[in-house]
Design a protein around this motif. Sequence first.
Motif, PDB file in Angstrom:
ATOM      1  N   LYS A 195      19.215 -77.199  -8.403  1.00 18.56           N
ATOM      2  CA  LYS A 195      18.982 -76.953  -6.970  1.00 18.56           C
ATOM      3  C   LYS A 195      17.646 -77.512  -6.491  1.00 18.56           C
ATOM      4  O   LYS A 195      17.550 -78.097  -5.413  1.00 18.56           O
ATOM      5  N   ALA A 196      16.588 -77.346  -7.307  1.00 20.92           N
ATOM      6  CA  ALA A 196      15.263 -77.816  -6.893  1.00 20.92           C
ATOM      7  C   ALA A 196      15.226 -79.334  -6.774  1.00 20.92           C
ATOM      8  O   ALA A 196      14.363 -79.890  -6.088  1.00 20.92           O
ATOM      9  N   ALA A 197      16.169 -79.997  -7.436  1.00 21.47           N
ATOM     10  CA  ALA A 197      16.239 -81.466  -7.349  1.00 21.47           C
ATOM     11  C   ALA A 197      17.118 -81.904  -6.188  1.00 21.47           C
ATOM     12  O   ALA A 197      17.297 -83.105  -5.957  1.00 21.47           O
ATOM     13  N   GLY A 198      17.700 -80.926  -5.473  1.00 25.90           N
ATOM     14  CA  GLY A 198      18.540 -81.259  -4.319  1.00 25.90           C
ATOM     15  C   GLY A 198      20.026 -81.169  -4.598  1.00 25.90           C
ATOM     16  O   GLY A 198      20.840 -81.552  -3.759  1.00 25.90           O
TER      17      GLY A 198
END
Length: 142
Positions: free
Chosen positions: A89-92
Amino acid sequence: MSSCIFCKIIAGEIPSVKIYEDDLVYAFMDIAPINLGHILVIPKEHHESASSIPEATAGRMMKVGSRLGIALKRALDYDAYNLHLADGKAAGQVVMHAHLHVVPRGVDDDFRWNWRQLAYADGEAAAMAEKVLAKFKLNDQE
Ligand code: AMP
Ligand code: ZN
């Protein structure tokens, strides 16, 4: 995985504009493209992270993705393409079924990795997919 949107696309339960399919991978038009022609290549088996995809499938994704990138250049007159994979998620990563983006690029396309979502007119994605498929050669050298 029954609740996964991309597993549903592979199963034909949700419509998609398919470009390519074989025993290991499925490729289709992204519904909200960065540039028109943007394609997603996904493993048929559900994997959330690229790190758990078996090597043969991961290799096939790279092969199909790069050859589709060349087909996009040939068919739609683009200059280049990006292969992009967001893992986590933090990478999109928004869809939790691993996927390789094939993003066609033009020298003047004004895209600077500030993610954007364009829209197709009715029938436009299918017409583009047909053109790309006509130029797609999996085992060409050039
Ligand atoms: P990511 O942010 O890397 O998880 O990318 C998910 C991508 O899936 C986005 O580019 C979406 O536009 C695309 N997408 C989501 N739902 C669909 C769908 N039903 N058909 C085609 N592409 C989709
Ligand atoms: Zn899935």
